[in-house]
Structure formats: structure tokens, C-alpha cells
Design a protein around this motif. Structure first.
Motif, PDB file in Angstrom:
ATOM      1  N   LEU A 145      53.562  33.231  28.350  1.00 14.83           N
ATOM      2  CA  LEU A 145      52.614  34.431  28.489  1.00 14.83           C
ATOM      3  C   LEU A 145      52.853  35.050  29.549  1.00 14.83           C
ATOM      4  O   LEU A 145      52.763  34.331  30.718  1.00 14.83           O
ATOM      5  CB  LEU A 145      51.452  34.156  27.952  1.00 14.83           C
ATOM      6  CG  LEU A 145      51.212  33.782  26.674  1.00 14.83           C
ATOM      7  CD1 LEU A 145      49.670  33.522  26.278  1.00 14.83           C
ATOM      8  CD2 LEU A 145      51.757  34.382  25.361  1.00 14.83           C
ATOM      9  N   PRO A 146      52.822  36.382  29.778  1.00 14.50           N
ATOM     10  CA  PRO A 146      52.884  37.090  31.034  1.00 14.50           C
ATOM     11  C   PRO A 146      51.486  37.391  31.533  1.00 14.50           C
ATOM     12  O   PRO A 146      50.744  38.643  31.404  1.00 14.50           O
ATOM     13  CB  PRO A 146      53.469  38.477  30.775  1.00 14.50           C
ATOM     14  CG  PRO A 146      53.213  38.585  29.134  1.00 14.50           C
ATOM     15  CD  PRO A 146      53.202  37.263  28.587  1.00 14.50           C
ATOM     16  N   ILE A 147      50.856  36.166  31.903  1.00 14.90           N
ATOM     17  CA  ILE A 147      49.235  36.342  32.262  1.00 14.90           C
ATOM     18  C   ILE A 147      49.096  35.736  33.806  1.00 14.90           C
ATOM     19  O   ILE A 147      49.770  35.448  34.383  1.00 14.90           O
ATOM     20  CB  ILE A 147      48.346  35.360  31.413  1.00 14.90           C
ATOM     21  CG1 ILE A 147      48.783  34.067  31.506  1.00 14.90           C
ATOM     22  CG2 ILE A 147      48.807  36.043  29.894  1.00 14.90           C
ATOM     23  CD1 ILE A 147      47.937  32.916  30.757  1.00 14.90           C
ATOM     24  N   ASP A 148      47.875  36.295  34.395  1.00 15.39           N
ATOM     25  CA  ASP A 148      47.503  36.011  35.598  1.00 15.39           C
ATOM     26  C   ASP A 148      46.157  35.084  35.468  1.00 15.39           C
ATOM     27  O   ASP A 148      45.648  34.588  36.583  1.00 15.39           O
ATOM     28  CB  ASP A 148      47.367  37.156  36.431  1.00 15.39           C
ATOM     29  CG  ASP A 148      47.160  36.953  37.789  1.00 15.39           C
ATOM     30  OD1 ASP A 148      47.951  35.897  38.271  1.00 15.39           O
ATOM     31  OD2 ASP A 148      46.467  37.618  38.648  1.00 15.39           O
ATOM     32  N   ALA A 149      45.524  34.942  34.257  1.00 12.71           N
ATOM     33  CA  ALA A 149      44.100  34.328  34.281  1.00 12.71           C
ATOM     34  C   ALA A 149      44.107  33.907  33.100  1.00 12.71           C
ATOM     35  O   ALA A 149      44.496  34.441  31.866  1.00 12.71           O
ATOM     36  CB  ALA A 149      43.012  35.299  34.720  1.00 12.71           C
ATOM     37  N   ALA A 150      43.538  32.426  32.698  1.00 14.67           N
ATOM     38  CA  ALA A 150      43.200  31.970  31.426  1.00 14.67           C
ATOM     39  C   ALA A 150      41.818  31.300  31.607  1.00 14.67           C
ATOM     40  O   ALA A 150      41.648  30.639  32.350  1.00 14.67           O
ATOM     41  CB  ALA A 150      44.294  31.003  30.989  1.00 14.67           C
ATOM     42  N   VAL A 151      40.895  31.516  30.445  1.00 13.48           N
ATOM     43  CA  VAL A 151      39.802  30.765  30.340  1.00 13.48           C
ATOM     44  C   VAL A 151      40.223  29.223  29.828  1.00 13.48           C
ATOM     45  O   VAL A 151      40.944  29.131  28.797  1.00 13.48           O
ATOM     46  CB  VAL A 151      38.840  31.351  29.273  1.00 13.48           C
ATOM     47  CG1 VAL A 151      37.613  30.576  28.991  1.00 13.48           C
ATOM     48  CG2 VAL A 151      38.415  32.678  29.946  1.00 13.48           C
ATOM     49  N   VAL A 152      39.923  28.473  30.666  1.00 12.93           N
ATOM     50  CA  VAL A 152      40.176  27.098  30.096  1.00 12.93           C
ATOM     51  C   VAL A 152      39.171  25.834  29.881  1.00 12.93           C
ATOM     52  O   VAL A 152      39.588  24.939  29.617  1.00 12.93           O
ATOM     53  CB  VAL A 152      41.279  26.257  31.268  1.00 12.93           C
ATOM     54  CG1 VAL A 152      42.364  27.246  31.360  1.00 12.93           C
ATOM     55  CG2 VAL A 152      40.544  26.394  32.531  1.00 12.93           C
ATOM     56  N   GLY A 153      37.886  26.419  30.167  1.00 13.40           N
ATOM     57  CA  GLY A 153      36.666  25.637  29.794  1.00 13.40           C
ATOM     58  C   GLY A 153      35.426  26.406  29.495  1.00 13.40           C
ATOM     59  O   GLY A 153      35.161  27.295  30.179  1.00 13.40           O
ATOM     60  N   HIS A 154      34.630  25.693  28.735  1.00 17.56           N
ATOM     61  CA  HIS A 154      33.085  26.143  28.375  1.00 17.56           C
ATOM     62  C   HIS A 154      32.238  25.453  29.436  1.00 17.56           C
ATOM     63  O   HIS A 154      32.458  24.160  29.460  1.00 17.56           O
ATOM     64  CB  HIS A 154      32.865  26.095  27.010  1.00 17.56           C
ATOM     65  CG  HIS A 154      33.263  27.019  26.050  1.00 17.56           C
ATOM     66  ND1 HIS A 154      34.105  26.977  25.184  1.00 17.56           N
ATOM     67  CD2 HIS A 154      32.935  28.397  26.211  1.00 17.56           C
ATOM     68  CE1 HIS A 154      34.117  27.722  24.469  1.00 17.56           C
ATOM     69  NE2 HIS A 154      33.595  28.980  24.998  1.00 17.56           N
ATOM     70  N   VAL A 155      31.478  25.995  29.973  1.00 19.66           N
ATOM     71  CA  VAL A 155      30.549  25.211  30.988  1.00 19.66           C
ATOM     72  C   VAL A 155      28.987  25.011  30.354  1.00 19.66           C
ATOM     73  O   VAL A 155      28.650  25.984  29.934  1.00 19.66           O
ATOM     74  CB  VAL A 155      30.294  26.063  32.416  1.00 19.66           C
ATOM     75  CG1 VAL A 155      29.349  25.266  33.438  1.00 19.66           C
ATOM     76  CG2 VAL A 155      31.718  25.949  33.215  1.00 19.66           C
ATOM     77  N   ASP A 156      28.905  23.596  30.392  1.00 21.88           N
ATOM     78  CA  ASP A 156      27.421  23.315  30.090  1.00 21.88           C
ATOM     79  C   ASP A 156      26.598  23.464  31.027  1.00 21.88           C
ATOM     80  O   ASP A 156      25.405  23.750  30.968  1.00 21.88           O
ATOM     81  CB  ASP A 156      27.448  21.942  29.245  1.00 21.88           C
ATOM     82  CG  ASP A 156      28.559  21.890  28.019  1.00 21.88           C
ATOM     83  OD1 ASP A 156      28.369  22.663  27.255  1.00 21.88           O
ATOM     84  OD2 ASP A 156      29.113  20.994  28.190  1.00 21.88           O
ATOM     85  N   THR A 157      26.734  22.763  32.326  1.00 19.24           N
ATOM     86  CA  THR A 157      25.633  22.856  33.197  1.00 19.24           C
ATOM     87  C   THR A 157      26.410  22.841  34.721  1.00 19.24           C
ATOM     88  O   THR A 157      27.612  22.459  34.671  1.00 19.24           O
ATOM     89  CB  THR A 157      24.876  21.400  33.389  1.00 19.24           C
ATOM     90  OG1 THR A 157      25.685  20.465  33.654  1.00 19.24           O
ATOM     91  CG2 THR A 157      24.203  21.164  32.166  1.00 19.24           C
TER      92      THR A 157
END
Length: 99
Positions: A78-90
Motif C-alpha cells: 500500500l502507498p501509506i505513510d502511517a498505520a494503526v497497529v495497536g489498541h492501547v489499554d493503559t
């Protein structure tokens, strides 16, 4: 990786074919507050990231910026520059839970 709050989404009807069906999120990166290191404060900038996990507005997430974003599962071409890779719990800073 960096912390960010999801502040919205982006809809683009015309885009690169490889991005079709991908969810685009508007992120506000978070910084440790210099005056109180046990607090996070929003940064001044925003960015658009491809969502790999199903995050939504208000969620606290981890994101990868730059070319490492393409190392996330299914993002290699993909031609991307940022990706969400995790949900933060704390989040803990200097022994104090801030989130």
C-alpha cells in the motif's frame, strides 16, 4: 511507534486502487506533558493513518509512521505513510497510570 487519539475518520471516494476498502482514520498524536510528565497532552498536528485493527473515534492507539507502516499485516504493497497497529489499554509514565 507512537501514541495517538483517534479524532475522526476520512472518506475518500477517489483514491489509489490498493486503498479501496481500507478505513482511514484521523489521528492526533499524544506527547508527555513537560510540566507534568504523568500526563499526556495532544500534539499540534494531525495525520491520516490506515486502520489495521478496527479502531474508532475516541480510541487510544499505537501507530507506525513512515515506511515502517507498510510492515503491518496486509500493508506491504500500500502507498501509506502511517498505520494503526495497536489498541492501547493503559499507559504508565514514571510509575503513574495516565490512561
Amino acid at each position: 511507534m507512537f501514541l495517538a487519539r483517534v479524532i475522526g475518520s476520512v472518506v475518500s471516494t477517489k483514491k489509489d486502487e490498493t486503498l479501496r476498502g481500507r478505513k482511514l482514520l484521523l489521528l492526533r498524536p499524544l506527547l508527555v506533558d513537560e510540566s507534568d510528565p504523568a500526563k499526556l497532552r495532544p500534539g499540534a498536528n494531525t495525520l491520516v493513518a490506515v486502520d489495521a485493527l478496527g479502531a474508532g473515534t475516541g480510541d487510544l492507539v499505537l501507530f507506525c509512521p513512515g515506511s515502517p507502516a507498510r510492515q503491518a499485516t496486509g500493508m506491504k504493497t500500500l502507498p501509506i505513510d502511517a498505520a494503526v497497529v495497536g489498541h492501547v489499554d493503559t499507559v504508565e509514565v514514571l510509575g503513574k497510570r495516565v490512561v
